[in-house]
Design an enzyme around this catalytic site. Structure first.
Site, short mmCIF file in Angstrom:
data_model
loop_
_atom_site.label_atom_id
_atom_site.label_comp_id
_atom_site.label_asym_id
_atom_site.label_seq_id
_atom_site.Cartn_x
_atom_site.Cartn_y
_atom_site.Cartn_z
N LYS A 78 -8.72 6.22 -19.51
CA LYS A 78 -8.40 6.28 -20.61
C LYS A 78 -6.62 6.67 -21.65
O LYS A 78 -7.00 5.60 -21.94
CB LYS A 78 -9.11 7.74 -20.74
CG LYS A 78 -10.38 8.22 -19.44
CD LYS A 78 -10.98 8.04 -19.88
CE LYS A 78 -12.01 7.45 -19.10
NZ LYS A 78 -12.39 7.10 -17.38
N ASP B 41 -6.42 19.24 -14.93
CA ASP B 41 -6.78 17.38 -15.04
C ASP B 41 -6.68 16.77 -17.28
O ASP B 41 -7.45 18.36 -18.02
CB ASP B 41 -8.39 16.88 -15.08
CG ASP B 41 -8.83 15.88 -14.97
OD1 ASP B 41 -8.48 15.45 -16.67
OD2 ASP B 41 -10.27 15.25 -14.41
N TYR C 294 -15.76 17.10 -16.11
CA TYR C 294 -16.32 15.97 -15.87
C TYR C 294 -17.66 15.57 -14.74
O TYR C 294 -17.37 15.80 -13.93
CB TYR C 294 -15.65 14.32 -15.95
CG TYR C 294 -15.90 13.36 -15.56
CD1 TYR C 294 -16.50 12.28 -16.43
CD2 TYR C 294 -15.35 12.69 -14.28
CE1 TYR C 294 -16.91 11.77 -15.50
CE2 TYR C 294 -15.75 11.42 -13.94
CZ TYR C 294 -16.89 10.63 -14.36
OH TYR C 294 -17.40 9.87 -14.36
N ARG D 259 0.77 -0.73 0.00
CA ARG D 259 0.70 0.27 -0.25
C ARG D 259 1.09 1.21 -0.19
O ARG D 259 0.34 2.35 -0.40
CB ARG D 259 -0.63 0.70 1.53
CG ARG D 259 -1.51 1.27 1.24
CD ARG D 259 -2.92 1.51 2.36
NE ARG D 259 -3.35 0.34 3.09
CZ ARG D 259 -2.22 0.89 4.51
NH1 ARG D 259 -1.33 1.91 4.57
NH2 ARG D 259 -2.51 0.13 5.38
O1 P1T Z 1 -13.05 6.37 -13.96
P1 P1T Z 1 -11.73 7.29 -12.75
O2 P1T Z 1 -10.77 6.90 -13.48
O3 P1T Z 1 -12.11 8.12 -11.64
O4 P1T Z 1 -11.98 9.02 -13.97
C1 P1T Z 1 -12.49 10.36 -13.76
C2 P1T Z 1 -12.48 11.49 -14.95
C3 P1T Z 1 -11.77 12.43 -14.35
N1 P1T Z 1 -11.45 13.12 -15.11
C4 P1T Z 1 -11.85 13.45 -16.87
C5 P1T Z 1 -11.74 14.29 -17.42
C6 P1T Z 1 -12.22 12.46 -17.10
O5 P1T Z 1 -13.16 11.72 -17.92
C7 P1T Z 1 -13.01 10.85 -15.74
C8 P1T Z 1 -13.75 9.78 -16.07
N2 P1T Z 1 -14.40 10.04 -17.26
C9 P1T Z 1 -15.52 9.14 -17.64
C10 P1T Z 1 -15.46 8.44 -17.15
C11 P1T Z 1 -15.86 9.77 -19.08
O6 P1T Z 1 -16.94 8.88 -19.78
O7 P1T Z 1 -16.36 10.51 -19.15
#
Ligand code: P1T
Length: 389
Positions: free
Chosen positions: A204, A179, A107, A54
């Site tokens: 992504k 971000d 988001y 961890r």
């Molecule tokens: O899903 P996660 O890995 O927790 O990420 C969150 C997140 C953070 N920032 C941006 C710009 C994002 O697009 C996302 C997650 N977005 C999607 C799941 C979506 O379909 O837009």
């Protein structure tokens, strides 16, 4: 030997996986997936390089070195998801009653997290149209701690001037978080433009294959890195070694994938812009995009995300989406396969209709994550779906 001075494409393959630098190296060419949750020590009060997974893990450490290298920062942290990275940042940087300024088109899950923080910790949030940098300065008050940006934003692909906003924020002693999920470090390095902290949903483009959930934080400040690392361990927001391996593997083709995502996205954006059933197209690579020149100034590309408004409303959008055969109707983005979705009913349904309307997310809006398939096959699929409405 270190590969730190090589170009992006070379670093995305080698950094963190140089055989002679791997922990406990047997000169592996690929970083081993170290599954051990704990590490033996010879002395009670002294542990070796690793203590407990961890806290730190060899596979994660290899990935964290690569994260830092690709975003051109001193430090990288690997987390369990993009939202875990955001949670760690809020937890570490925000005290009850503090105020933050966010881009109005973030988001939906990020806005949902801000709403949770509002309820639990009395966080004050001003969402502003950061395409106009002066609106950020106008929103600052004595409790403001930081500015939270995406560029381009999810889902309207709005672009803000990261250097100008960083200059304003720093004059007021505020931190800037960007971000960088949509462009990936291949097309944009916010820390080079002046941002203090870069975060990512690794799920992504960085992972790139829709098979791992992950998050990352990259930064230069020693003290803040120490706090984030301490809090991450205390809160337990860590990715599994297997997911770290998948991301190390995915990153090796980041530059190849991003080039193809972009050329396919450009072809689709041009096709949509000329289609009689399309009201409006949002893609920073089109000259019709309101921040086309700004985006070209601060990035080396436009990315693979395209949004558009279909003529009509929710009914036409849903009919179109359910008629597609090659595009997969699913949330998420950035994988090799093309995904398509309806922000109001899917990725941004966790915020209220009023919040969506304020941000400009209409019921006719469709978001496309353009994959790396053959572009003619993709355009043919869009064409046959348009014919069904
Ligand atoms: O899903 P996660 O890995 O927790 O990420 C969150 C997140 C953070 N920032 C941006 C710009 C994002 O697009 C996302 C997650 N977005 C999607 C799941 C979506 O379909 O837009």
């Amino acid at each position: 030997m270190t590969h730190q001075n090589y170009s992006f494409d070379t670093r995305s393959i080698h950094i963190g996986e140089e055989p002679e630098y791997l922990e406990g190296s047997n000169n592996e060419v690929v970083a081993p997936i170290v599954l051990s949750s704990t590490f033996a020590r010879k002395q009670v009060t002294n542990h070796g390089r690793f203590e407990y997974s961890r806290t730190s893990n060899p596979t994660r450490l290899a990935l964290e070195k690569r994260y830092a290298s690709l975003e051109q920062t001193r430090y990288g942290l690997g987390l369990a998801s993009g939202v875990a990275a955001e949670t760690l940042l809020l937890f570490t940087l925000i005290k009850p009653g503090d105020h933050i300024i966010g881009f109005d088109d973030l988001y939906g899950g990020t806005k949902r997290l801000f709403n949770l923080w509002k309820e639990q910790y009395d966080l004050q949030v001003s969402l502003v149209d950061a395409t106009q940098a002066d609106l950020i300065e106008k929103a600052i008050n004595s409790r403001t701690k930081l500015v939270w940006l995406e560029s381009p934003t999810n889902p309207l692909l709005k672009v803000c001037d990261i250097a100008a906003i960083s200059e304003i924020a720093h004059r007021h002693n505020l931190l800037v978080i960007v971000d960088n999920t949509f462009l990936s470090p291949y097309f944009q390095n916010p820390s080079v433009l002046g941002a203090d902290i870069v975060c990512h949903s690794i799920t992504k483009y960085i992972g790139g294959h829709s098979d791992a959930i992950g998050g990352a934080i990259m930064l230069n400040d020693d003290t803040l890195y120490g706090k984030l690392k301490f809090n991450q361990n205390a809160l337990g927001m860590v990715p599994s070694p297997f997911d770290c391996y998948l991301v190390l593997r995915g990153l090796k083709t980041l530059s190849l994938r991003m080039e193809r995502h972009q050329s396919n996205a450009m072809a689709i954006a041009v096709y949509l812009e000329g289609h009689p059933k399309v009201e409006r197209v949002y893609y920073p690579g089109l000259e019709s995009h309101p921040q086309y020149t700004l985006n070209a100034k601060q990035t080396s590309g436009f990315g693979g995300m395209v949004s558009f408004e279909i003529k009509g409303g929710e009914k036409e959008a849903v009919q179109f989406l359910e008629s597609l055969e090659l595009f997969t109707l699913a949330e998420s983005l950035g994988g090799v396969e093309s995904l398509i979705e309806h922000p109001a009913l899917m990725t941004h349904s966790s915020i209220t209709k009023k919040e969506r309307e304020l941000a400009g997310i209409k019921d006719s809006l469709i978001r496309v994550s353009v994959g790396v398939e053959d572009k003619t096959d993709l355009i043919n699929d869009l064409s046959q779906a348009f014919e069904k409405i």
